[in-house]
Design a protein around this motif. Sequence first.
Motif, PDB file in Angstrom:
ATOM      1  N   LEU A 154       0.821  -1.211   0.000  1.00  0.00           N
ATOM      2  CA  LEU A 154       0.000   0.000   0.000  1.00  0.00           C
ATOM      3  C   LEU A 154       0.853   1.258   0.000  1.00  0.00           C
ATOM      4  O   LEU A 154       0.358   2.347  -0.319  1.00  0.00           O
ATOM      5  CB  LEU A 154      -0.921   0.014   1.227  1.00  0.00           C
ATOM      6  N   PHE A 155       2.125   1.137   0.349  1.00  0.00           N
ATOM      7  CA  PHE A 155       3.010   2.287   0.430  1.00  0.00           C
ATOM      8  C   PHE A 155       3.863   2.399  -0.838  1.00  0.00           C
ATOM      9  O   PHE A 155       4.312   1.383  -1.382  1.00  0.00           O
ATOM     10  CB  PHE A 155       3.918   2.178   1.662  1.00  0.00           C
ATOM     11  N   PRO A 156       4.114   3.616  -1.311  1.00  0.00           N
ATOM     12  CA  PRO A 156       4.890   3.795  -2.547  1.00  0.00           C
ATOM     13  C   PRO A 156       6.320   3.280  -2.466  1.00  0.00           C
ATOM     14  O   PRO A 156       6.925   2.995  -3.500  1.00  0.00           O
ATOM     15  CB  PRO A 156       4.882   5.319  -2.743  1.00  0.00           C
ATOM     16  N   ALA A 157       6.861   3.153  -1.252  1.00  0.00           N
ATOM     17  CA  ALA A 157       8.263   2.774  -1.108  1.00  0.00           C
ATOM     18  C   ALA A 157       8.579   1.438  -1.775  1.00  0.00           C
ATOM     19  O   ALA A 157       9.598   1.300  -2.460  1.00  0.00           O
ATOM     20  CB  ALA A 157       8.644   2.730   0.375  1.00  0.00           C
ATOM     21  N   SER A 158       7.729   0.440  -1.576  1.00  0.00           N
ATOM     22  CA  SER A 158       8.006  -0.882  -2.143  1.00  0.00           C
ATOM     23  C   SER A 158       7.956  -0.839  -3.670  1.00  0.00           C
ATOM     24  O   SER A 158       8.751  -1.500  -4.347  1.00  0.00           O
ATOM     25  CB  SER A 158       6.991  -1.908  -1.615  1.00  0.00           C
ATOM     26  N   TRP A 159       7.058  -0.028  -4.228  1.00  0.00           N
ATOM     27  CA  TRP A 159       6.946   0.102  -5.682  1.00  0.00           C
ATOM     28  C   TRP A 159       8.113   0.909  -6.245  1.00  0.00           C
ATOM     29  O   TRP A 159       8.676   0.568  -7.286  1.00  0.00           O
ATOM     30  CB  TRP A 159       5.618   0.764  -6.040  1.00  0.00           C
ATOM     31  N   GLY A 160       8.471   1.980  -5.540  1.00  0.00           N
ATOM     32  CA  GLY A 160       9.600   2.783  -5.989  1.00  0.00           C
ATOM     33  C   GLY A 160      10.905   2.022  -5.940  1.00  0.00           C
ATOM     34  O   GLY A 160      11.759   2.163  -6.832  1.00  0.00           O
ATOM     35  N   HIS A 175      16.558  -3.323 -14.477  1.00  0.00           N
ATOM     36  CA  HIS A 175      15.497  -3.975 -15.261  1.00  0.00           C
ATOM     37  C   HIS A 175      14.129  -3.909 -14.570  1.00  0.00           C
ATOM     38  O   HIS A 175      13.228  -4.671 -14.905  1.00  0.00           O
ATOM     39  CB  HIS A 175      15.851  -5.439 -15.544  1.00  0.00           C
ATOM     40  N   GLY A 176      13.999  -3.002 -13.608  1.00  0.00           N
ATOM     41  CA  GLY A 176      12.718  -2.880 -12.903  1.00  0.00           C
ATOM     42  C   GLY A 176      11.824  -1.782 -13.445  1.00  0.00           C
ATOM     43  O   GLY A 176      10.690  -1.631 -12.996  1.00  0.00           O
ATOM     44  N   PHE A 177      12.343  -1.008 -14.404  1.00  0.00           N
ATOM     45  CA  PHE A 177      11.559   0.091 -14.954  1.00  0.00           C
ATOM     46  C   PHE A 177      10.540  -0.451 -15.948  1.00  0.00           C
ATOM     47  O   PHE A 177      10.751  -0.439 -17.162  1.00  0.00           O
ATOM     48  CB  PHE A 177      12.481   1.119 -15.623  1.00  0.00           C
ATOM     49  N   GLN A 178       9.443  -0.939 -15.409  1.00  0.00           N
ATOM     50  CA  GLN A 178       8.377  -1.537 -16.203  1.00  0.00           C
ATOM     51  C   GLN A 178       7.035  -1.037 -15.677  1.00  0.00           C
ATOM     52  O   GLN A 178       6.915  -0.627 -14.517  1.00  0.00           O
ATOM     53  CB  GLN A 178       8.433  -3.068 -16.123  1.00  0.00           C
ATOM     54  N   PHE A 179       6.030  -1.104 -16.527  1.00  0.00           N
ATOM     55  CA  PHE A 179       4.717  -0.571 -16.156  1.00  0.00           C
ATOM     56  C   PHE A 179       4.134  -1.308 -14.951  1.00  0.00           C
ATOM     57  O   PHE A 179       3.411  -0.704 -14.152  1.00  0.00           O
ATOM     58  CB  PHE A 179       3.762  -0.667 -17.342  1.00  0.00           C
ATOM     59  N   GLU A 180       4.443  -2.568 -14.801  1.00  0.00           N
ATOM     60  CA  GLU A 180       3.898  -3.342 -13.675  1.00  0.00           C
ATOM     61  C   GLU A 180       4.403  -2.819 -12.338  1.00  0.00           C
ATOM     62  O   GLU A 180       3.770  -3.050 -11.302  1.00  0.00           O
ATOM     63  CB  GLU A 180       4.255  -4.816 -13.828  1.00  0.00           C
ATOM     64  N   ASN A 181       5.539  -2.123 -12.343  1.00  0.00           N
ATOM     65  CA  ASN A 181       6.064  -1.510 -11.129  1.00  0.00           C
ATOM     66  C   ASN A 181       5.731  -0.020 -11.035  1.00  0.00           C
ATOM     67  O   ASN A 181       6.094   0.632 -10.047  1.00  0.00           O
ATOM     68  CB  ASN A 181       7.580  -1.671 -11.054  1.00  0.00           C
ATOM     69  N   MET A 182       5.070   0.498 -12.075  1.00  0.00           N
ATOM     70  CA  MET A 182       4.837   1.935 -12.162  1.00  0.00           C
ATOM     71  C   MET A 182       3.362   2.324 -12.015  1.00  0.00           C
ATOM     72  O   MET A 182       3.053   3.425 -11.563  1.00  0.00           O
ATOM     73  CB  MET A 182       5.365   2.452 -13.507  1.00  0.00           C
ATOM     74  N   TRP A 183       2.460   1.424 -12.380  1.00  0.00           N
ATOM     75  CA  TRP A 183       1.047   1.814 -12.460  1.00  0.00           C
ATOM     76  C   TRP A 183       0.501   2.280 -11.114  1.00  0.00           C
ATOM     77  O   TRP A 183      -0.284   3.244 -11.059  1.00  0.00           O
ATOM     78  CB  TRP A 183       0.204   0.651 -13.000  1.00  0.00           C
ATOM     79  N   TYR A 184       0.918   1.634 -10.039  1.00  0.00           N
ATOM     80  CA  TYR A 184       0.398   2.007  -8.727  1.00  0.00           C
ATOM     81  C   TYR A 184       0.883   3.403  -8.341  1.00  0.00           C
ATOM     82  O   TYR A 184       0.127   4.197  -7.756  1.00  0.00           O
ATOM     83  CB  TYR A 184       0.829   0.990  -7.676  1.00  0.00           C
ATOM     84  N   LEU A 185       2.142   3.715  -8.658  1.00  0.00           N
ATOM     85  CA  LEU A 185       2.688   5.041  -8.357  1.00  0.00           C
ATOM     86  C   LEU A 185       1.930   6.119  -9.128  1.00  0.00           C
ATOM     87  O   LEU A 185       1.637   7.192  -8.579  1.00  0.00           O
ATOM     88  CB  LEU A 185       4.175   5.083  -8.704  1.00  0.00           C
ATOM     89  N   ILE A 186       1.605   5.849 -10.380  1.00  0.00           N
ATOM     90  CA  ILE A 186       0.840   6.796 -11.182  1.00  0.00           C
ATOM     91  C   ILE A 186      -0.545   7.004 -10.573  1.00  0.00           C
ATOM     92  O   ILE A 186      -1.048   8.135 -10.470  1.00  0.00           O
ATOM     93  CB  ILE A 186       0.719   6.310 -12.640  1.00  0.00           C
ATOM     94  N   LEU A 187      -1.164   5.902 -10.148  1.00  0.00           N
ATOM     95  CA  LEU A 187      -2.492   5.971  -9.528  1.00  0.00           C
ATOM     96  C   LEU A 187      -2.459   6.799  -8.247  1.00  0.00           C
ATOM     97  O   LEU A 187      -3.326   7.654  -8.021  1.00  0.00           O
ATOM     98  CB  LEU A 187      -2.990   4.554  -9.236  1.00  0.00           C
ATOM     99  N   VAL A 188      -1.456   6.565  -7.404  1.00  0.00           N
ATOM    100  CA  VAL A 188      -1.335   7.304  -6.148  1.00  0.00           C
ATOM    101  C   VAL A 188      -1.119   8.787  -6.415  1.00  0.00           C
ATOM    102  O   VAL A 188      -1.711   9.650  -5.755  1.00  0.00           O
ATOM    103  CB  VAL A 188      -0.177   6.735  -5.304  1.00  0.00           C
ATOM    104  N   PHE A 189      -0.282   9.103  -7.392  1.00  0.00           N
ATOM    105  CA  PHE A 189      -0.014  10.513  -7.696  1.00  0.00           C
ATOM    106  C   PHE A 189      -1.274  11.221  -8.184  1.00  0.00           C
ATOM    107  O   PHE A 189      -1.571  12.338  -7.750  1.00  0.00           O
ATOM    108  CB  PHE A 189       1.087  10.619  -8.755  1.00  0.00           C
ATOM    109  N   CYS A 190      -2.008  10.596  -9.085  1.00  0.00           N
ATOM    110  CA  CYS A 190      -3.243  11.201  -9.598  1.00  0.00           C
ATOM    111  C   CYS A 190      -4.243  11.433  -8.469  1.00  0.00           C
ATOM    112  O   CYS A 190      -4.886  12.498  -8.394  1.00  0.00           O
ATOM    113  CB  CYS A 190      -3.855  10.321 -10.682  1.00  0.00           C
ATOM    114  N   ALA A 191      -4.373  10.445  -7.577  1.00  0.00           N
ATOM    115  CA  ALA A 191      -5.281  10.585  -6.440  1.00  0.00           C
ATOM    116  C   ALA A 191      -4.810  11.714  -5.519  1.00  0.00           C
ATOM    117  O   ALA A 191      -5.624  12.497  -5.011  1.00  0.00           O
ATOM    118  CB  ALA A 191      -5.371   9.270  -5.675  1.00  0.00           C
ATOM    119  N   ALA A 192      -3.495  11.804  -5.311  1.00  0.00           N
ATOM    120  CA  ALA A 192      -2.945  12.842  -4.432  1.00  0.00           C
ATOM    121  C   ALA A 192      -3.175  14.237  -4.999  1.00  0.00           C
ATOM    122  O   ALA A 192      -3.463  15.181  -4.256  1.00  0.00           O
ATOM    123  CB  ALA A 192      -1.450  12.598  -4.215  1.00  0.00           C
TER     124      ALA A 192
END
Length: 238
Positions: free
Chosen positions: A194-200, A207-224
């Motif tokens: 639930l926290f951005p730290a694990s996703w970031g 090789h971690g720069f992929q959408f599967e690791n990014m979508w949640y961060l984008i969602l959190v930012f838009c909500a914020a």
Amino acid sequence: MSGFLYGVALQWKLDIRSKSLLVTCYIVPLIFFLLMGGIFTSVMPEMRSTLIQSMIVMGVSMGAFIGLPPSLVETYGSNIKKVYQANGVPLYLGLITMFLSAFIHLMMTCIIILLLAPILFEAALPVHFPEFFLALAIYIIVSLSIGSILGLIVKNQAKLTMIAQLVFLPSIMLSGIMFPTHMLPDFLETIGHLFPASWGYRLMLDHGFQFENMWYLILVFCAAVIVCGVLLKKQKSK
């Protein structure tokens, strides 16, 4: 535009003189890096491959959740807000300038860690620097957006400190920077997601720069952004 840039530069200079921001964005993260970097690499030599990302997650989380919110409370919970309104300055300008100033400070801290880790602890540098810095920028922005919500919604400094710690500590302990998340009980691993730290953290790994690791961060930012907009409107009506 020149006035806006002047405001950002002025806020950056003010933040440099702020003892609170100096401690949370520079002193504590770098001391933690110097102490724990040696411990981690001695106990778990394989952690050299992820040491930079781990220390950056800690530094960004502290600066965003503990460093930025008090500055926002000082502005929007005091007469400074009335000065903004009296002079026709949009209330969101203060948030944006403090946000960008904190971004610059945290990025500088991360660069210091990036430069020192290979020298002091033989840490592995990121393989793809453009992807790494883009992932880092995304993680800082998302973390600061959450810190902005804390600073706008909590008016009392004592309560703010307690709530900020409740966000900061799980971000560090459950993100995977201390130990692999699969070692945690299932419910704690779920809470950690639930926290951005694990996703970031995963986004900044090689090789971690992929959408599967990014979508949640984008969602959190838009909500914020939406939440901050609502809170600023409420500030304007008071």
